[in-house]
Design a protein around this motif. Sequence first.
Motif, PDB file in Angstrom:
ATOM      1  N   ALA A   1     107.415 -14.104 -51.535  1.00 31.65           N
ATOM      2  CA  ALA A   1     107.276 -12.549 -51.033  1.00 31.65           C
ATOM      3  C   ALA A   1     108.495 -12.428 -50.088  1.00 31.65           C
ATOM      4  O   ALA A   1     108.968 -11.131 -49.892  1.00 31.65           O
ATOM      5  N   ASN A   2     108.536 -13.307 -49.224  1.00 32.05           N
ATOM      6  CA  ASN A   2     109.596 -13.204 -48.288  1.00 32.05           C
ATOM      7  C   ASN A   2     111.230 -13.450 -48.396  1.00 32.05           C
ATOM      8  O   ASN A   2     112.115 -13.717 -47.629  1.00 32.05           O
ATOM      9  N   LEU A   3     111.358 -13.660 -49.878  1.00 31.83           N
ATOM     10  CA  LEU A   3     112.805 -14.047 -50.355  1.00 31.83           C
ATOM     11  C   LEU A   3     113.346 -12.908 -51.051  1.00 31.83           C
ATOM     12  O   LEU A   3     112.562 -12.001 -51.680  1.00 31.83           O
ATOM     13  N   SER A   4     114.814 -12.567 -51.191  1.00 27.10           N
ATOM     14  CA  SER A   4     115.245 -11.637 -51.971  1.00 27.10           C
ATOM     15  C   SER A   4     115.320 -11.769 -53.435  1.00 27.10           C
ATOM     16  O   SER A   4     115.004 -12.903 -53.565  1.00 27.10           O
ATOM     17  N   GLY A   5     115.629 -11.024 -54.254  1.00 22.31           N
ATOM     18  CA  GLY A   5     115.542 -11.313 -55.593  1.00 22.31           C
ATOM     19  C   GLY A   5     116.469 -12.448 -56.158  1.00 22.31           C
ATOM     20  O   GLY A   5     116.170 -13.162 -56.800  1.00 22.31           O
ATOM     21  N   GLY A   6     117.577 -12.353 -55.326  1.00 24.81           N
ATOM     22  CA  GLY A   6     118.742 -13.324 -55.906  1.00 24.81           C
ATOM     23  C   GLY A   6     118.245 -14.733 -55.512  1.00 24.81           C
ATOM     24  O   GLY A   6     118.303 -15.691 -56.054  1.00 24.81           O
ATOM     25  N   GLN A   7     117.381 -14.770 -54.048  1.00 25.30           N
ATOM     26  CA  GLN A   7     117.145 -16.185 -53.540  1.00 25.30           C
ATOM     27  C   GLN A   7     115.970 -16.473 -54.326  1.00 25.30           C
ATOM     28  O   GLN A   7     116.072 -17.670 -54.855  1.00 25.30           O
ATOM     29  N   LYS A   8     115.043 -15.553 -54.943  1.00 29.87           N
ATOM     30  CA  LYS A   8     114.028 -16.215 -55.923  1.00 29.87           C
ATOM     31  C   LYS A   8     114.580 -16.842 -57.218  1.00 29.87           C
ATOM     32  O   LYS A   8     114.034 -17.757 -57.338  1.00 29.87           O
TER      33      LYS A   8
END
Lengths: 390, 234
Positions: free
Chosen positions: B145-152
């Motif tokens: 939940a605390n990561l950006s889309g790209g990081q996920k």
Amino acid sequence: MNRLLQWLFGRLPIGWLQLTHSRTRFAAAIAGVAFANVLVFVQLGIMNSMATATLKPYEFFTADIMISASDANSLTEGGNVARQWLFQAQADPEVTLGTGIFVGNTSWPRPTKTLGLTSFGIDPTLPDFLSPVLKPKLATLQLSDSGILDMATRGLPPEEAAAIRPQTPASFEVTGKTLTLYDTFQGGGGFGGDGYLIMSDQTFLSLYPARRSAAPDHILLKVAPGADPETVSARLRELISDKSLRIRSYAQAKADDLKYQQTKRPTGIIFGFGVIIGVLVGIVIVYQVLSTDVADHLSEYATFKAMGYPQKFFLGIVFEEALILAVFGFVPGVIVGTGLLAGMKKATNLPLAMTWDMAVIVLIGTLVACSLSGAIATRRLAAADPADLF
Amino acid sequence: MSDDAPINVVGLNHWFGAGEARKQALFDIDLKVARGSLTVLMGPSGSGKTTVLTLMGCLRDLQDGSINLLGHELMGAGTALNEALRRRLGFIFQAHNLHGSLTAMQNVQMGLQVHRLDDPKAEQEAARHALSLLGLSDRLDYLPANLSGGQKQRVAVARALVGNPDIVFADEPTAALDKESGLNVVAMLRKLGQKRGTTTVMVTHDNRILELADRIVTLEDGRIVSDRMVNPSV
Ligand SMILES: Nc1ncnc2c1ncn2[C@@H]1O[C@H](COP(=O)(O)OP(=O)(O)OP(=O)(O)O)[C@@H](O)[C@H]1O
Ligand SMILES: [Mg+2]
């Protein structure tokens, strides 16, 4: 906690992480399980106390065989038994001793409330039939119109009960006669009367002129050392000509009474249902929690399934959750249940208490119910292709 | 192409739905994929790319035809074989599907724990290394939940690769990534192919990636309409 669970399962404690991810939901789930536990504890406590209370008066006597009327389901119920059967029974070579006991109800009108006492009339010359607790008090009973009182009588303040001593007796009127209480003994309230009263058969018959010495309520027998009460009972059933009588070992009579109270009397049935309902409520709550949890994580689980995790892995997660809910719900459940039972005991003077067996049974029951719900909750996952779950 | 091809699809048909609504999604697909190669599946939306990928990846039961995956026939394969094969594959999905209660590290560890190595230290080391290769060293303990889309998406890539899979299946893995990290991920997959012989089959619409592909297969309406070798060195 994390490390402990990781070590325990040999993998990441996913169930724990998942449950604690949403604290409010976790708290609500635990409260639900605890509530179901309390429900079961209270019902079990009442059931237990009913058993204790039912068996209590049997403890006042020591006997091997009891002869009762056909309709006598308990010590305090049913018609009487002709004394002639006592004499017939004594013809058996292995019957060494016999006596008749009388049972009645005595009212003690007190300023605040009239106490209902379950009264026993016994032969004070036969100490062998009395429990070791009562035996030393027999001398008192040989005085005419005397009695000894259950010190745990409901509605009788403990200090007043303690004040009843041979030097400072208490007396009250029964059917125009004065009964004097010289002493007390440890009894314990039941569901029927407020307490117990023990007197000699002579006193009993003088208080209850309608009763006849030739017709006691029960006949108690002792058998020779080494003789088997069951065998002797069977022989007596052959020997005694009145076939309607219930001739049973004392132990069997107790067991029959208990079974009767728990399965035939409305109170017993209601409390039994209470236990079942508590268990059902618990299962529904846990099932609800676990199946919602599985549904919420279906796409994540599908991903794990796609990675090659087998069905037993998901069962493991759900069992882990079930275990956590069971244990976390059990702790407050036991605490609240113990408190409630103690409070109820204070209010009713019934032998209500949390026992180890109850706690263990409820914990095991909770674990089983939780695991069962968990197993059902994962069924949908087992059937689906991972590709259909993303 | 040698006969020990990790993937060999022959005469594959597939239908969705039942009764009136039954509709054929794949028609007579034949596809043999070479070890260590990077194959790109292209085609318009609804042409059957994801369906082919999920069938090859043991995520759906076969209905008709044959797929030989890593030496095993998938037609009629049982649960145990499916699970064993899945453990040798890496998936990168369109939706990242990270587990929301687990940190980036823990999510990646899940890609290893399926092999039951029972060596938590080594697992954590490998997970940390995989995340660092994807530039996420400073996000190890973050929840999705605390990561950006790209990081996920990059965490999902690390999770797919950490177990050293024989084959990687990727369904539009770069959709959520910016240009640079998208190319990075694909370059990584290509390098793995050369170094370890990891085979990659990837669905993508991304033209930049086509330049890195060895082979481009195009689907239309459930049929292969073109199959081009673009890098004859493999
Ligand atoms: N679970 C399903 N149930 C019914 N029909 C499906 C299902 N999955 C796919 N289809 C249908 O099968 C066909 C192929 O779908 P598929 O998802 O493989 O296409 P795709 O090439 O991956 O498309 P996109 O580029 O949009 O992802 C489509 O017509 C689609 O509607
Ligand atoms: Mg698709």
